[in-house]
Design an enzyme around this catalytic site. Structure first.
Site, PDB file in Angstrom:
ATOM      1  CB  CYS A 279     -48.633 -39.301 -45.884  1.00 15.58           C
ATOM      2  SG  CYS A 279     -47.509 -39.124 -44.471  1.00 15.58           S
TER       3      CYS A 279
ATOM      4  CG  HIS B 174     -52.671 -39.047 -44.378  1.00 16.16           C
ATOM      5  ND1 HIS B 174     -52.172 -40.167 -43.747  1.00 16.16           N
ATOM      6  CD2 HIS B 174     -51.750 -38.064 -44.180  1.00 16.16           C
ATOM      7  CE1 HIS B 174     -50.998 -39.865 -43.202  1.00 16.16           C
ATOM      8  NE2 HIS B 174     -50.725 -38.604 -43.446  1.00 16.16           N
TER       9      HIS B 174
ATOM     10  CG  ASN C  19     -48.944 -39.252 -40.200  1.00 15.93           C
ATOM     11  OD1 ASN C  19     -49.113 -40.205 -40.953  1.00 15.93           O
ATOM     12  ND2 ASN C  19     -48.572 -38.063 -40.638  1.00 15.93           N
TER      13      ASN C  19
END
Length: 323
Positions: free
Chosen positions: A114, A250, A280
């Protein structure tokens, strides 16, 4: 004078299939309300059969080039942040290079889960500052639906597929915090936290594996480490949280996003949030949010942005840039 890596264009691509939370109610002991309360996610996109990471990355890259008013002939390098490449090798970067018709320069992948896009952006900045490249296409692209265990309600509802891209180009600045472009970066990792977020398979184990996560522990580390890395990058740029127009984080979990903003002393009015629509998307989430933020009219030229991310490794980092 100082050479800066300035954003010239941004773009994104999302697969056509939209998966609302209610779809998981058919196979799991979960609900739309439960998912929203714990993550802020309402829906996400899943790639179609045969729609690979390089395919969606190429579409985001072309959108960014169009936004910049540039062609692939202007690009010296492509850096792709991804944990879900089409193949073990060659890299998704070279596959996108081919799909775009780029016959010069170089392309490669960065794998920091990520945090991948922050790492890729930092690499692109260093290449432009050093003179190794004048124009770099930085892409975050993921098809996380391929590594999700759809029997694990704690993880499968959180992730989605998508791609985003930035075009960075060298531009001379005065060497002050008022310059446009990347002003500072901060990168970190600590491999002792591997068990908190990982995929339980890989090439040398001869199986693909599925994503596994200790959600509570990841949450605890995320808020602390994201605020810390953001402040560190701001300090390096000679700026403070009060100078920030937008945090573009993020997009993992709305509670993490809110917690990080609070630790930085900033209002949610200063945060670009897209997690409700995309889930996500790992390394794709920041460039996706940048592209959507520009489309919404939130992000404007001259705005000071902080992007920060944390992912498996653990790996985390931040970039301060003036749009």
């Amino acid at each position: 004078m100082t050479t800066r890596a300035v954003v010239k264009g941004v773009g994104h691509y999302l697969p056509e299939r939209i998966v609302p939370n209610a779809e998981f109610e058919k196979t799991l002991d979960t609900s739309d309300e439960w998912i929203r309360a714990r993550s802020g996610i309402e829906r996400r996109h899943f790639a179609a059969e045969g729609e690979t990471t390089s395919i969606i990355g190429t579409k985001a890259a072309q959108a960014a080039l169009n936004d910049a008013g540039l062609s692939v002939e202007d690009v010296d390098a492509i850096i792709v942040a991804t944990s879900t490449p089409d193949l073990t090798f060659p890299s998704a970067g070279t596959m996108i290079q081919s799909a775009l018709g780029m016959k010069r320069g170089f392309a490669f992948d960065v794998q920091a889960v990520c945090a991948g896009f922050v790492y890729a952006l930092s690499n692109a900045d260093a290449m432009i500052r050093s003179g190794q490249a004048n124009c770099v296409l930085v892409i975050g692209a993921e098809t996380f639906s391929r590594i999700i265990d759809f029997t694990d309600r704690a993880t499968c509802v959180l992730f989605g597929d998508g791609a985003g891209a930035l075009v960075l180009q060298a531009q001379e600045g005065a060497g002050t915090p008022e310059d446009r472009g990347v002003l500072a970066t901060d990168l970190n990792s600590d491999g002792s936290y591997r068990e908190l977020l990982y995929v339980d398979g890989g090439v040398s184990q001869r199986n693909t594996g599925y994503l596994r996560m200790q959600g509570r522990e990841v949450f605890r580390h995320a808020v602390e480490k994201l605020a810390q890395t953001a402040h560190c990058a701001l300090d390096r740029a000679g700026l403070s949280a009060g100078d920030v127009d937008w945090i573009v984080p993020h997009q993992a979990n709305l509670r993490i996003i809110k917690g990080t903003a609070q630790k930085m002393g900033l209002s949610m009015d200063n945060v670009v949030v897209t997690v409700q629509d995309h889930g996500n998307t790992s390394a794709a989430s920041i460039p996706l949010a940048l592209s959507v933020g520009k489309q919404r009219g939130q992000i404007k030229q001259g705005d000071l942005l902080v992007t920060e991310a944390i992912g498996g490794g653990l790996a985390w980092g931040a970039v301060v840039l003036r749009w």
